[in-house]
Motif scaffolding. Structure first.
Motif, PDB file in Angstrom:
ATOM      1  N   TYR A  60       0.901  -1.162   0.029  1.00  0.00           N
ATOM      2  CA  TYR A  60      -0.115   0.161   0.024  1.00  0.00           C
ATOM      3  C   TYR A  60       0.797   1.331  -0.007  1.00  0.00           C
ATOM      4  N   ARG A  61       0.563   2.278  -1.083  1.00  0.00           N
ATOM      5  CA  ARG A  61       1.507   3.246  -1.044  1.00  0.00           C
ATOM      6  C   ARG A  61       0.547   4.793  -0.471  1.00  0.00           C
ATOM      7  N   PHE A  62       0.828   5.153   0.558  1.00  0.00           N
ATOM      8  CA  PHE A  62       0.135   6.373   1.380  1.00  0.00           C
ATOM      9  C   PHE A  62       0.017   7.665   0.407  1.00  0.00           C
ATOM     10  N   LYS A  63      -0.870   8.254   0.153  1.00  0.00           N
ATOM     11  CA  LYS A  63      -1.367   9.447  -0.333  1.00  0.00           C
ATOM     12  C   LYS A  63      -1.026  10.435   0.812  1.00  0.00           C
ATOM     13  N   THR A  64      -1.120  10.216   2.065  1.00  0.00           N
ATOM     14  CA  THR A  64      -0.544  11.385   3.025  1.00  0.00           C
ATOM     15  C   THR A  64       0.218  10.333   3.934  1.00  0.00           C
ATOM     16  N   ARG A  65       1.502  10.638   3.821  1.00  0.00           N
ATOM     17  CA  ARG A  65       2.751   9.973   4.251  1.00  0.00           C
ATOM     18  C   ARG A  65       2.847  10.323   5.962  1.00  0.00           C
ATOM     19  N   THR A  66       2.372  11.485   6.151  1.00  0.00           N
ATOM     20  CA  THR A  66       2.483  11.920   7.574  1.00  0.00           C
ATOM     21  C   THR A  66       1.721  11.080   8.416  1.00  0.00           C
ATOM     22  N   LEU A  67       0.680  10.324   8.051  1.00  0.00           N
ATOM     23  CA  LEU A  67      -0.072   9.474   8.697  1.00  0.00           C
ATOM     24  C   LEU A  67       0.638   8.318   9.082  1.00  0.00           C
ATOM     25  N   LEU A  68       1.511   7.683   8.224  1.00  0.00           N
ATOM     26  CA  LEU A  68       2.358   6.683   8.300  1.00  0.00           C
ATOM     27  C   LEU A  68       3.425   6.882   9.352  1.00  0.00           C
ATOM     28  N   GLN A  69       4.100   8.208   9.438  1.00  0.00           N
ATOM     29  CA  GLN A  69       4.950   8.670  10.190  1.00  0.00           C
ATOM     30  C   GLN A  69       4.627   8.843  11.514  1.00  0.00           C
ATOM     31  N   GLU A  70       2.949   9.163  11.747  1.00  0.00           N
ATOM     32  CA  GLU A  70       2.420   9.400  13.053  1.00  0.00           C
ATOM     33  C   GLU A  70       2.345   7.860  13.636  1.00  0.00           C
ATOM     34  N   ALA A  71       1.995   6.944  12.730  1.00  0.00           N
ATOM     35  CA  ALA A  71       1.900   5.604  13.160  1.00  0.00           C
ATOM     36  C   ALA A  71       3.149   4.849  13.599  1.00  0.00           C
TER      37      ALA A  71
END
Length: 233
Positions: free
Chosen positions: A18-29
Motif C-alpha cells: 500500500y502506498r500512502f497518499k498522506t505519508r504523515t499518517l504513516l509517520q504518526e503511526a
C-alpha cells in the motif's frame, strides 16, 4: 525527512502493498511517545493504535466468520486471540520492517525498542489505522488479508488451540508440575485496558503475555511458555 527515513517508509509501504497518499499518517503511526517527549511536542501513535485495534478485530472477525462457518463463538474467539496476541503481531510487524521505521526516544532506541514485541505490536495496529484513514476499508482489508491469511494455514491457529490446556498437559508430562499464572500489571486507559500475565513452572518464569483481558493474556503467556519448552521431553 532524511533519506534514511524516506527509505524506511518506502520499504514498509512496499511490504504492506500500500502506498500512502498522506505519508504523515504513516509517520504518526510509527512515532512512539518517547520520541514526542524528547522532541517537546507532536503526536504519538497511541490514538491510531486505539483505532487500529478495533479495525483489526473487525476485519479478522469477518475473515474467521466467513472462513469457518461451522465454528462456534468460543472457537472463533480463541482463533482471533491467537492471531492478535503480542507474539503474532510482533512477528508480522518485524516482517514488515516496522521496527526499523519506528521513531523512538534515544533511551528507548538504545534499550532495544525496535525489537520489543509490545512496541512492534502496537505500531502494527497504528499502521493499520493509518492505512484505513488514508485509503479506506478496502485498503485495510487488503493489508489484513495479506498479513493474516497465511497464518490461518498454520495448524495451531486454524485449530483455535487452547494454549493453557496444552501447556498444562505438557508441563505435567515433561516437568511433573502444573503452571501458575501471575498478573504482572494492568496498563492503558479505561477504554483500552491491557493485562500482562507471567506464567511459572515452580519458581521458573516461563514467559509472559499481554491481552485485552486476563484470560487472553494468560493464553498468550501459555503460548510463550510452550515455545520455550519446545524440544523438552
Amino acid at each position: 525527512m532524511d533519506n534514511s527515513e524516506h527509505d524506511n517508509l518506502s520499504g514498509i509501504e512496499e511490504k504492506l502493498g500500500y502506498r500512502f497518499k498522506t505519508r504523515t499518517l504513516l509517520q504518526e503511526a510509527l512515532t512512539h511517545r518517547t520520541y514526542v517527549n524528547e522532541a517537546g511536542g507532536g503526536r504519538d501513535n497511541q490514538r491510531l493504535e486505539f483505532f487500529g485495534d478495533s479495525v483489526l478485530d473487525f476485519l479478522l472477525s469477518e475473515i474467521l466468520l466467513t472462513r469457518f462457518p461451522g465454528c462456534r463463538e468460543g472457537e472463533l474467539t480463541r482463533m482471533r486471540a491467537a492471531l492478535v496476541d503480542e507474539v503474532s503481531l510482533g512477528r508480522i510487524s518485524a516482517a514488515l520492517g516496522i521496527g526499523s521505521g519506528l521513531r523512538l526516544g534515544r533511551g528507548e532506541d538504545k534499550g532495544g525498542g525496535r525489537e520489543k514485541r509490545s512496541l512492534l505490536a502496537d505500531a502494527f495496529e497504528a499502521v493499520l489505522a493509518a492505512v484505513y484513514l488514508d485509503g479506506g476499508i478496502e485498503s485495510a482489508r487488503s493489508v489484513v488479508n495479506g498479513c493474516f491469511l497465511p497464518l490461518l494455514d498454520s495448524h495451531e491457529t486454524l485449530s483455535g488451540r487452547d494454549f493453557k490446556t496444552d501447556l498444562q498437559e505438557r508441563a505435567r508430562i515433561v516437568r511433573h508440575e502444573l503452571p501458575s499464572y501471575r498478573l504482572k500489571e494492568i496498563s492503558g486507559p479505561d477504554h483500552d485496558r491491557r493485562f500482562t500475565v507471567e506464567v511459572y513452572l515452580g519458581d521458573q518464569r516461563m514467559g509472559e503475555g499481554t491481552g485485552r483481558s486476563k484470560k487472553e493474556a494468560e493464553q498468550a503467556a501459555a503460548r510463550a511458555a510452550l515455545a520455550m519448552m519446545k524440544g523438552e521431553g
